[in-house]
Write an enzyme that holds these catalytic residues in place. Structure first.
Site, PDB file in Angstrom:
ATOM      1  N   PRO A  10      -5.300  -2.656   8.767  1.00  7.69           N
ATOM      2  CA  PRO A  10      -5.923  -1.625   8.069  1.00  7.69           C
ATOM      3  C   PRO A  10      -5.456  -1.495   6.569  1.00  7.69           C
ATOM      4  CG  PRO A  10      -4.647  -0.759   9.619  1.00  7.69           C
ATOM      5  CD  PRO A  10      -4.696  -2.157  10.061  1.00  7.69           C
ATOM      6  N   ASN A  11      -6.483  -1.188   5.802  1.00  6.97           N
ATOM      7  CA  ASN A  11      -6.346  -0.607   4.437  1.00  6.97           C
ATOM      8  C   ASN A  11      -5.829  -1.788   3.481  1.00  6.97           C
ATOM      9  OD1 ASN A  11      -6.727   2.268   4.826  1.00  6.97           O
ATOM     10  ND2 ASN A  11      -4.833   2.131   6.034  1.00  6.97           N
ATOM     11  N   ARG A  18      -5.154  -0.100  -4.056  1.00  7.14           N
ATOM     12  CA  ARG A  18      -4.255   0.797  -3.128  1.00  7.14           C
ATOM     13  C   ARG A  18      -2.914   0.932  -3.728  1.00  7.14           C
ATOM     14  NH1 ARG A  18      -2.185  -1.169   2.715  1.00  7.14           N
ATOM     15  NH2 ARG A  18      -1.518   0.941   3.243  1.00  7.14           N
ATOM     16  N   TYR A  23       1.876  -2.260  -3.848  1.00  4.17           N
ATOM     17  CA  TYR A  23       1.037  -3.426  -3.320  1.00  4.17           C
ATOM     18  C   TYR A  23       0.791  -4.152  -4.285  1.00  4.17           C
ATOM     19  CZ  TYR A  23       1.513  -0.744   1.204  1.00  4.17           C
ATOM     20  OH  TYR A  23       1.940  -0.088   2.276  1.00  4.17           O
ATOM     21  N   ASN A  74      -0.575  -9.430   8.945  1.00  6.29           N
ATOM     22  CA  ASN A  74      -0.265  -8.375   8.340  1.00  6.29           C
ATOM     23  C   ASN A  74      -0.915  -7.352   9.192  1.00  6.29           C
ATOM     24  OD1 ASN A  74       0.669  -6.005   7.007  1.00  6.29           O
ATOM     25  ND2 ASN A  74       0.360  -6.814   4.838  1.00  6.29           N
ATOM     26  N   ALA A  77      -0.290  -0.462   9.232  1.00  2.00           N
ATOM     27  CA  ALA A  77       0.455   0.479   9.874  1.00  2.00           C
ATOM     28  C   ALA A  77       0.768   0.205  11.505  1.00  2.00           C
ATOM     29  CB  ALA A  77       0.014   1.926   9.705  1.00  2.00           C
ATOM     30  N   GLU A  98       4.814 -12.277  11.441  1.00  2.00           N
ATOM     31  CA  GLU A  98       4.372 -11.107  10.985  1.00  2.00           C
ATOM     32  C   GLU A  98       4.896 -11.028   9.665  1.00  2.00           C
ATOM     33  OE1 GLU A  98       7.722  -8.490  12.456  1.00  2.00           O
ATOM     34  OE2 GLU A  98       6.411  -6.616  11.343  1.00  2.00           O
ATOM     35  N   HIS A 100       4.688  -8.654   5.734  1.00  2.00           N
ATOM     36  CA  HIS A 100       4.496  -7.409   4.950  1.00  2.00           C
ATOM     37  C   HIS A 100       4.630  -7.716   3.589  1.00  2.00           C
ATOM     38  CE1 HIS A 100       4.296  -5.498   8.589  1.00  2.00           C
ATOM     39  NE2 HIS A 100       5.310  -5.975   9.162  1.00  2.00           N
ATOM     40  N   ARG A 107      11.671   1.716   2.935  1.00  2.00           N
ATOM     41  CA  ARG A 107      10.548   2.907   2.652  1.00  2.00           C
ATOM     42  C   ARG A 107      10.669   3.915   3.709  1.00  2.00           C
ATOM     43  NH1 ARG A 107       4.864   0.215   2.413  1.00  2.00           N
ATOM     44  NH2 ARG A 107       4.396   2.247   1.498  1.00  2.00           N
TER      45      ARG A 107
HETATM   46  C1  DQA Z   1       2.407  -3.199   4.832  1.00  2.00           C
HETATM   47  C2  DQA Z   1       3.445  -2.134   5.274  1.00  2.00           C
HETATM   48  C3  DQA Z   1       3.031  -1.184   6.242  1.00  2.00           C
HETATM   49  O1  DQA Z   1       4.087  -0.201   6.333  1.00  2.00           O
HETATM   50  C4  DQA Z   1       1.788  -0.473   5.679  1.00  2.00           C
HETATM   51  O2  DQA Z   1       1.135   0.573   6.716  1.00  2.00           O
HETATM   52  C5  DQA Z   1       0.747  -1.325   5.179  1.00  2.00           C
HETATM   53  C6  DQA Z   1       1.161  -2.467   4.412  1.00  2.00           C
HETATM   54  C7  DQA Z   1       2.967  -4.091   3.888  1.00  2.00           C
HETATM   55  O3  DQA Z   1       2.015  -5.032   3.615  1.00  2.00           O
HETATM   56  O4  DQA Z   1       3.745  -3.939   3.092  1.00  2.00           O
HETATM   57  O5  DQA Z   1      -0.387  -1.069   5.379  1.00  2.00           O
HETATM   58  O6  DQA Z   1       2.187  -3.933   6.109  1.00  2.00           O
END
Ligand code: DQA
Length: 143
Positions: A10-11, A18, A23, A74, A77, A98, A100, A107
């Site tokens: 998501p996102n 964003r 990011y 990735n 959240a 995994e 990020h 954070r």
């Molecule tokens: C993320 C870190 C997560 O905590 C966050 O909710 C994201 C992006 C990252 O790529 O740093 O959406 O996965």
């Protein structure tokens, strides 16, 4: 030839717009082109999937189990609370790395916990977009 699936949660479709301070300002499409290019250079096949919906990510993980050799995930959240995604990863035999973009340990407190980490092959966090490339490297070179 290794077949790698990249899953963005998501996102992440809003990359570039964003929270650029966290990011970066590279767009989602540009990241995906770079990932396709990198896979090609490494002699691997790559497919990319993004969803803002937990169930769709789970369906994609299930469907990938016979068609791919590894997954770069990735989970956004969902990383921090989706036991359903965790169980989907545990249910399939192919390795999932995994990744990020940000350093999730530096954070908000809730980001320090990954419920998917114990069922992933390994985790990469904090290297910006390079986290994805490192994840791909790990699957291609070390699996
Ligand atoms: C993320 C870190 C997560 O905590 C966050 O909710 C994201 C992006 C990252 O790529 O740093 O959406 O996965």
């Amino acid at each position: 030839m290794k077949r790698i699936l990249v899953i963005h949660g998501p996102n992440l479709n809003l990359l570039g717009e964003r929270e650029p301070g966290i990011y970066g300002d590279v767009s989602f499409d540009s990241l995906n082109s770079q990932l396709m290019e990198k896979a090609k250079e490494m002699g691997a096949q790559c497919e990319i999937f993004q969803s803002n919906h937990e169930g769709e990510i789970i369906d994609r993980l299930h469907a990938a189990r016979k068609d791919f050799d590894g997954i770069v995930l990735n989970a956004g959240a969902y990383t921090h609370y989706s036991y359903a995604i965790r169980d989907a990863i545990a249910a399939i035999k192919i390795p999932v790395v995994e990744v990020h973009i940000s350093n999730v340990f530096a954070r908000d407190g809730f980001r320090s916990n990954s419920v998917i980490a114990p069922v992933c092959r390994g985790s990469i966090s904090g290297f910006g977009l390079a986290s994805y490339f490192l994840g791909m490297d790990a699957l291609i070179k070390y699996e």
